[in-house]
Design a protein around this motif. Structure first.
Motif, PDB file in Angstrom:
ATOM      1  N   GLU A   1       0.832  -1.204   0.000  1.00 40.90           N
ATOM      2  CA  GLU A   1       0.000   0.000   0.000  1.00 40.90           C
ATOM      3  C   GLU A   1       0.863   1.250   0.000  1.00 40.90           C
ATOM      4  O   GLU A   1       0.613   2.206  -0.750  1.00 40.90           O
ATOM      5  CB  GLU A   1      -0.922  -0.016   1.223  1.00 40.90           C
ATOM      6  N   ASN A   2       1.902   1.269   0.830  1.00 44.25           N
ATOM      7  CA  ASN A   2       2.818   2.417   0.874  1.00 44.25           C
ATOM      8  C   ASN A   2       3.526   2.608  -0.461  1.00 44.25           C
ATOM      9  O   ASN A   2       3.677   3.739  -0.940  1.00 44.25           O
ATOM     10  CB  ASN A   2       3.846   2.248   1.988  1.00 44.25           C
ATOM     11  N   ALA A   3       3.956   1.501  -1.046  1.00 45.13           N
ATOM     12  CA  ALA A   3       4.643   1.588  -2.339  1.00 45.13           C
ATOM     13  C   ALA A   3       3.699   2.124  -3.408  1.00 45.13           C
ATOM     14  O   ALA A   3       4.095   2.927  -4.258  1.00 45.13           O
ATOM     15  CB  ALA A   3       5.188   0.211  -2.738  1.00 45.13           C
ATOM     16  N   THR A   4       2.440   1.705  -3.359  1.00 45.98           N
ATOM     17  CA  THR A   4       1.446   2.182  -4.318  1.00 45.98           C
ATOM     18  C   THR A   4       1.224   3.680  -4.160  1.00 45.98           C
ATOM     19  O   THR A   4       1.170   4.423  -5.152  1.00 45.98           O
ATOM     20  CB  THR A   4       0.106   1.427  -4.127  1.00 45.98           C
ATOM     21  N   GLU A   5       1.123   4.143  -2.933  1.00 52.34           N
ATOM     22  CA  GLU A   5       0.930   5.580  -2.687  1.00 52.34           C
ATOM     23  C   GLU A   5       2.131   6.373  -3.182  1.00 52.34           C
ATOM     24  O   GLU A   5       1.971   7.438  -3.788  1.00 52.34           O
ATOM     25  CB  GLU A   5       0.691   5.826  -1.197  1.00 52.34           C
TER      26      GLU A   5
ATOM     27  N   ALA B   1       4.178   5.444  -5.566  1.00 49.03           N
ATOM     28  CA  ALA B   1       4.151   5.386  -7.029  1.00 49.03           C
ATOM     29  C   ALA B   1       3.138   6.381  -7.588  1.00 49.03           C
ATOM     30  O   ALA B   1       3.405   7.035  -8.604  1.00 49.03           O
ATOM     31  CB  ALA B   1       3.814   3.971  -7.496  1.00 49.03           C
ATOM     32  N   GLU B   2       2.002   6.517  -6.930  1.00 50.98           N
ATOM     33  CA  GLU B   2       0.991   7.487  -7.374  1.00 50.98           C
ATOM     34  C   GLU B   2       1.555   8.903  -7.337  1.00 50.98           C
ATOM     35  O   GLU B   2       1.325   9.696  -8.251  1.00 50.98           O
ATOM     36  CB  GLU B   2      -0.257   7.401  -6.503  1.00 50.98           C
ATOM     37  N   GLU B   3       2.290   9.228  -6.301  1.00 50.81           N
ATOM     38  CA  GLU B   3       2.887  10.569  -6.185  1.00 50.81           C
ATOM     39  C   GLU B   3       3.900  10.795  -7.304  1.00 50.81           C
ATOM     40  O   GLU B   3       3.946  11.876  -7.902  1.00 50.81           O
ATOM     41  CB  GLU B   3       3.549  10.755  -4.813  1.00 50.81           C
ATOM     42  N   VAL B   4       4.702   9.780  -7.579  1.00 55.32           N
ATOM     43  CA  VAL B   4       5.700   9.902  -8.650  1.00 55.32           C
ATOM     44  C   VAL B   4       4.995  10.105  -9.994  1.00 55.32           C
ATOM     45  O   VAL B   4       5.384  10.961 -10.789  1.00 55.32           O
ATOM     46  CB  VAL B   4       6.622   8.653  -8.689  1.00 55.32           C
ATOM     47  N   VAL B   5       3.949   9.321 -10.238  1.00 55.33           N
ATOM     48  CA  VAL B   5       3.208   9.447 -11.490  1.00 55.33           C
ATOM     49  C   VAL B   5       2.594  10.843 -11.601  1.00 55.33           C
ATOM     50  O   VAL B   5       2.647  11.470 -12.659  1.00 55.33           O
ATOM     51  CB  VAL B   5       2.118   8.349 -11.599  1.00 55.33           C
ATOM     52  N   LYS B   6       2.036  11.355 -10.522  1.00 55.23           N
ATOM     53  CA  LYS B   6       1.455  12.707 -10.540  1.00 55.23           C
ATOM     54  C   LYS B   6       2.511  13.742 -10.907  1.00 55.23           C
ATOM     55  O   LYS B   6       2.251  14.655 -11.693  1.00 55.23           O
ATOM     56  CB  LYS B   6       0.852  13.053  -9.175  1.00 55.23           C
ATOM     57  N   GLU B   7       3.699  13.615 -10.339  1.00 52.47           N
ATOM     58  CA  GLU B   7       4.770  14.578 -10.629  1.00 52.47           C
ATOM     59  C   GLU B   7       5.206  14.482 -12.094  1.00 52.47           C
ATOM     60  O   GLU B   7       5.438  15.502 -12.748  1.00 52.47           O
ATOM     61  CB  GLU B   7       5.969  14.346  -9.704  1.00 52.47           C
TER      62      GLU B   7
END
Length: 85
Positions: free
Chosen positions: A18-22, A24-30
């Motif tokens: 779950e932490n890794a997914t969150e 990854a989501e932040e990286v994708v947003k950036e």
């Protein structure tokens, strides 16, 4: 005993996933934000170039029209002067 340990390990793994997914989501947003910004800049630059080219074409056309009108008036004036002599 191993059942409880397995359950604990699974919960820990789920938490890390779950932490890794969150993250990854932040990286994708950036990354998306940067791509959009670059696309915006590229679009603005393209529009600037089109406007600049249009202005240059307009200026060139105006100079040609002005020169043609001036030359026509000069030739007409010269022709009238010759008639008057």
């Amino acid at each position: 005993m191993f059942g409880g340990l397995g359950k604990l390990a699974a919960e820990g793994l789920a938490h890390r996933a779950e932490n890794a997914t969150e993250e990854a989501e932040e990286v994708v947003k950036e990354v998306v934000k940067e791509v959009v910004e670059h696309a915006k800049e590229a679009g603005e630059k393209a529009i600037e170039n089109v406007v600049k080219a249009a202005k240059e074409t307009e200026e060139k056309a105006m100079k040609e029209v002005t020169n043609t009108v001036t030359n026509t008036i000069m030739h007409a004036t010269e022709g009238l002067n010759k008639l008057g002599q």
